[in-house]
Design an enzyme around this catalytic site. Structure first.
Site, mmCIF file in Angstrom:
data_model
loop_
_atom_site.group_PDB
_atom_site.id
_atom_site.type_symbol
_atom_site.label_atom_id
_atom_site.label_comp_id
_atom_site.label_asym_id
_atom_site.label_seq_id
_atom_site.Cartn_x
_atom_site.Cartn_y
_atom_site.Cartn_z
ATOM 1 N N LYS A 82 59.228 22.707 25.562
ATOM 2 C CA LYS A 82 58.844 21.812 24.460
ATOM 3 C C LYS A 82 57.494 21.132 24.733
ATOM 4 O O LYS A 82 56.578 21.169 23.909
ATOM 5 C CB LYS A 82 59.946 20.772 24.240
ATOM 6 C CG LYS A 82 59.606 19.685 23.268
ATOM 7 C CD LYS A 82 59.494 20.204 21.843
ATOM 8 C CE LYS A 82 58.912 19.136 20.952
ATOM 9 N NZ LYS A 82 58.928 19.440 19.556
ATOM 10 N N LEU B 133 43.944 26.631 14.178
ATOM 11 C CA LEU B 133 42.505 26.703 14.458
ATOM 12 C C LEU B 133 41.742 26.015 13.325
ATOM 13 O O LEU B 133 40.619 26.408 13.017
ATOM 14 C CB LEU B 133 42.054 28.158 14.610
ATOM 15 C CG LEU B 133 42.420 28.871 15.915
ATOM 16 C CD1 LEU B 133 41.875 30.293 15.929
ATOM 17 C CD2 LEU B 133 41.904 28.111 17.139
ATOM 18 N N LYS C 85 51.380 11.696 21.719
ATOM 19 C CA LYS C 85 52.366 11.184 22.685
ATOM 20 C C LYS C 85 52.735 12.265 23.713
ATOM 21 O O LYS C 85 52.808 11.989 24.910
ATOM 22 C CB LYS C 85 53.612 10.756 21.880
ATOM 23 C CG LYS C 85 54.858 10.495 22.684
ATOM 24 C CD LYS C 85 55.969 9.959 21.805
ATOM 25 C CE LYS C 85 56.754 11.021 21.059
ATOM 26 N NZ LYS C 85 57.731 11.768 21.846
ATOM 27 N N ASP D 2 73.030 5.568 13.734
ATOM 28 C CA ASP D 2 71.778 4.849 13.998
ATOM 29 C C ASP D 2 72.117 3.371 14.125
ATOM 30 O O ASP D 2 72.983 2.864 13.405
ATOM 31 C CB ASP D 2 70.782 5.073 12.857
ATOM 32 C CG ASP D 2 69.350 4.797 13.316
ATOM 33 O OD1 ASP D 2 68.587 5.765 13.479
ATOM 34 O OD2 ASP D 2 69.013 3.609 13.521
ATOM 35 N N CYS E 272 53.897 13.160 17.509
ATOM 36 C CA CYS E 272 54.238 14.110 18.583
ATOM 37 C C CYS E 272 53.074 14.486 19.486
ATOM 38 O O CYS E 272 53.111 14.220 20.680
ATOM 39 C CB CYS E 272 54.858 15.359 17.966
ATOM 40 S SG CYS E 272 56.286 14.973 16.956
ATOM 41 N N ASN F 165 53.895 21.964 22.594
ATOM 42 C CA ASN F 165 53.112 20.970 21.840
ATOM 43 C C ASN F 165 51.731 20.767 22.467
ATOM 44 O O ASN F 165 50.733 20.656 21.755
ATOM 45 C CB ASN F 165 53.861 19.633 21.782
ATOM 46 C CG ASN F 165 54.806 19.577 20.585
ATOM 47 O OD1 ASN F 165 55.000 20.583 19.900
ATOM 48 N ND2 ASN F 165 55.380 18.418 20.329
ATOM 49 N N GLU G 88 63.562 20.761 19.718
ATOM 50 C CA GLU G 88 63.350 20.999 18.288
ATOM 51 C C GLU G 88 61.864 21.270 18.041
ATOM 52 O O GLU G 88 61.016 20.581 18.585
ATOM 53 C CB GLU G 88 63.806 19.752 17.513
ATOM 54 C CG GLU G 88 63.751 19.904 16.024
ATOM 55 C CD GLU G 88 64.372 21.203 15.562
ATOM 56 O OE1 GLU G 88 65.555 21.428 15.827
ATOM 57 O OE2 GLU G 88 63.668 22.008 14.934
ATOM 58 N N PHE G 89 61.580 22.272 17.225
ATOM 59 C CA PHE G 89 60.179 22.630 16.987
ATOM 60 C C PHE G 89 59.759 22.413 15.536
ATOM 61 O O PHE G 89 58.744 22.941 15.087
ATOM 62 C CB PHE G 89 59.942 24.094 17.403
ATOM 63 C CG PHE G 89 60.250 24.351 18.854
ATOM 64 C CD1 PHE G 89 59.354 23.973 19.843
ATOM 65 C CD2 PHE G 89 61.451 24.927 19.232
ATOM 66 C CE1 PHE G 89 59.645 24.182 21.184
ATOM 67 C CE2 PHE G 89 61.757 25.151 20.567
ATOM 68 C CZ PHE G 89 60.851 24.774 21.556
HETATM 69 C C1 UGA Z 1 54.336 19.156 15.815
HETATM 70 C C2 UGA Z 1 54.632 20.614 16.152
HETATM 71 O O1 UGA Z 1 53.838 21.487 15.332
HETATM 72 C C3 UGA Z 1 56.111 20.945 15.951
HETATM 73 O O2 UGA Z 1 56.376 22.277 16.353
HETATM 74 C C4 UGA Z 1 56.944 19.972 16.796
HETATM 75 O O3 UGA Z 1 58.339 20.178 16.605
HETATM 76 C C5 UGA Z 1 56.614 18.532 16.392
HETATM 77 O O4 UGA Z 1 55.194 18.302 16.595
HETATM 78 C C6 UGA Z 1 57.421 17.616 17.268
HETATM 79 O O5 UGA Z 1 57.248 17.659 18.490
HETATM 80 O O6 UGA Z 1 58.337 16.936 16.752
HETATM 81 P P1 UGA Z 1 54.005 17.770 13.535
HETATM 82 O O7 UGA Z 1 53.593 16.641 14.422
HETATM 83 O O8 UGA Z 1 54.996 17.519 12.445
HETATM 84 O O9 UGA Z 1 54.611 18.978 14.414
HETATM 85 O O10 UGA Z 1 52.683 18.316 12.818
HETATM 86 P P2 UGA Z 1 51.691 19.559 12.966
HETATM 87 O O11 UGA Z 1 51.767 20.360 11.736
HETATM 88 O O12 UGA Z 1 51.865 20.258 14.241
HETATM 89 O O13 UGA Z 1 50.284 18.799 12.961
HETATM 90 C C7 UGA Z 1 49.942 17.868 13.987
HETATM 91 C C8 UGA Z 1 48.540 17.369 13.809
HETATM 92 O O14 UGA Z 1 47.586 18.390 14.099
HETATM 93 C C9 UGA Z 1 48.205 16.895 12.386
HETATM 94 O O15 UGA Z 1 47.460 15.710 12.453
HETATM 95 C C10 UGA Z 1 47.381 18.031 11.810
HETATM 96 O O16 UGA Z 1 46.481 17.610 10.812
HETATM 97 C C11 UGA Z 1 46.637 18.498 13.056
HETATM 98 N N1 UGA Z 1 46.163 19.890 12.982
HETATM 99 C C12 UGA Z 1 47.057 20.904 12.896
HETATM 100 C C13 UGA Z 1 44.807 20.156 13.038
HETATM 101 O O17 UGA Z 1 43.962 19.251 13.123
HETATM 102 N N2 UGA Z 1 44.377 21.459 12.991
HETATM 103 C C14 UGA Z 1 45.264 22.493 12.916
HETATM 104 O O18 UGA Z 1 44.804 23.657 12.898
HETATM 105 C C15 UGA Z 1 46.626 22.205 12.852
#
Ligand code: UGA
Length: 436
Positions: free
Chosen positions: A211, A257, A270, A37, A267, A215, A158-159
């Protein structure tokens, strides 16, 4: 570590949320990993095993890796590249004003790699990048490297989710390998052999698209249920039961849901914007995604309106906010809906107190004019409303009688449908959630 398997020499460039987890997990699998980094302060902390963000299990892995001499940190890209066989690019791809991804960090890294190629390397994109970035990386490395040095480019999106990153990395639903040679495919398959997950091999463009499409689809699922929640509010239906009923259909599934104040984080917002731009470049108007964005920002405004409806005017009202991170189990506040809602409330002249189990140090840097509290109860003192904006598990186990006795008016605005509505009402709270 898995016995009798090849140990790979890996370099991960970028030690952010994804890069550091990848580096730590690859070292956990027994490989020798150099994590690079350009932020020297971060590197010197990491060398001592100090992880810059809160992510369950990550500091333990980093400490272990450093101690066992499987994981090294440096700010010299040259060292990382020259000593490794596989190079993962995990630098940031932030949004430009247009919504497009800014790929300048990726290009810089590609040029650095080119300048230090000393033997065959496999260069793998881990960052989320627009389709056809792999091709650009290949062209850039070819242009700037010494003639005759062999290399391959691959995409391995990456997921992982923040808050569950280590577990998601080591036990993913799938591993996607976008490759253009058998050599690259074999190396990546061997690297991931100890990880038990189905492997999907595609070309690079397809892997990159998987990817963004994944998302964006998840974000669309959230905006869909949030739109249904508005109908529930008007018709006296219960969004929780609607989601349950829909989710019982295996083709739909219950996950993602959960209606609420909308998605945030580094993520989804963006990537949805970037995917709209990618589609545009391909001559496709991705109108569904435009709506996904609109619905998402509407949810925050709607939530503020609900508070206003109950409190009548907001000026000088005291609101205690529980949770400021974009979701629980992380201290990440990037694009957090909670931050936007707090700013909207502040602009209406409310007095805000904030509590979050982990995110306060980061929130202090972006939120002015609020009081940060050390626990839920001091946040609730004399409040006209408690707004629950992030569903941290500890908020389920509160002493609600005590909470109510501390508040001036016991109004609970639950932006995540996290609390038991009937229980809260039986305790004497005025409760409002989303879509119920
Ligand atoms: C998300 C994806 O789920 C990952 O698979 C992916 O790797 C990652 O982006 C990335 O591209 O790096 P993340 O941003 O860590 O992961 O978080 P999530 O758990 O997906 O939640 C995202 C947002 O959606 C949060 O603000 C969460 O509160 C919201 N959310 C999630 C809802 O409002 N309702 C839901 O049912 C689920």
């Amino acid at each position: 570590m898995v016995k009798n398997r090849k140990i790979f020499k890996i370099c991960v460039i970028g030690s952010g949320y994804v890069g550091l987890v990848a580096a730590a997990c690859f070292s956990k699998l027994g490989n020798k990993v150099i994590c690079v980094d350009k932020d020297r302060n971060k590197i010197s902390s990491l060398k001592k095993g100090v992880v810059p963000n809160y992510e369950a299990g990550l500091d333990k892995l980093v400490k272990e890796g450093v101690k066992k001499k499987h994981l090294f940190f440096t700010s010299a890209v040259s060292e990382g590249v020259q000593k490794s066989d596989i190079i993962f690019i995990a630098v940031g791809t932030p949004s430009k004003d247009t919504g497009e991804a800014d790929l300048s960090a990726i290009e810089d890294v590609a040029r650095y790699i080119a300048g230090h190629l000393n033997s065959y390397k496999l260069i793998v994109e881990k960052s989320t990048v627009p389709v056809r970035t792999g091709k650009k990386i290949r062209e850039t490395i070819k242009r700037y490297s010494k003639k005759g040095v062999e290399f391959d480019v691959a995409s391995n999106p990456e997921f992982l989710r923040e808050g569950r990153a280590v577990n998601d990395f080591l036990s993913p639903d799938r591993i996607v390998l976008g490759v253009e040679s058998k050599r690259a495919e074999n190396i990546l398959k061997a690297l991931y052999k100890p990880v038990k997950a189905p492997v999907l091999v595609t070309d690079i463009n397809t892997a990159e698209l998987i990817k963004h499409a994944s998302n964006s689809f998840l974000a669309a699922k959230i905006s869909f249920i949030n739109s249904v929640s508005l109908i529930c509010e008007e018709t006296g239906s219960d969004i929780e039961k609607v989601a349950l009923g829909m989710g019982m259909d295996k083709r739909i599934g219950r996950e993602f849901l959960d209606a609420g104040i909308g998605f945030g984080g580094s993520c989804f917002p963006k990537d949805v914007s970037a995917f709209i731009q990618i589609a545009k470049k391909a001559g496709v108007e991705f109108r569904i995604l435009e709506e996904v964005k609109k619905v998402n920002s509407g949810q925050k405004r709607h939530f503020v309106e609900k508070i206003k409806e109950e409190l009548w005017t907001l000026k000088d009202k005291k609101i205690g906010v529980l949770g400021v991170s974009f979701k629980p189990d992380t201290d990440d506040i990037r694009d957090s809906p909670a931050v936007d809602i707090i700013n909207m409330l502040l602009s209406e002249g409310t007095k805000i107190k904030v509590y979050d189990p982990k995110a306060v140090p980061k929130a202090r840097k972006v939120l002015g004019g609020v009081t940060f509290c050390k626990d839920v109860y001091s946040t609730a003192k004399d409040a006209d409303c408690i707004a629950l904006l992030t569903e941290w598990e500890e908020f389920r186990k509160l002493d609600f009688k005590k909470l109510k006795s501390l508040m001036k008016y016991p109004f609970l605005a639950d932006g995540r449908n996290f609390l038991d509505k009937n229980l809260m009402e039986s305790l004497g709270f005025k409760y409002t959630g989303i879509g119920r």
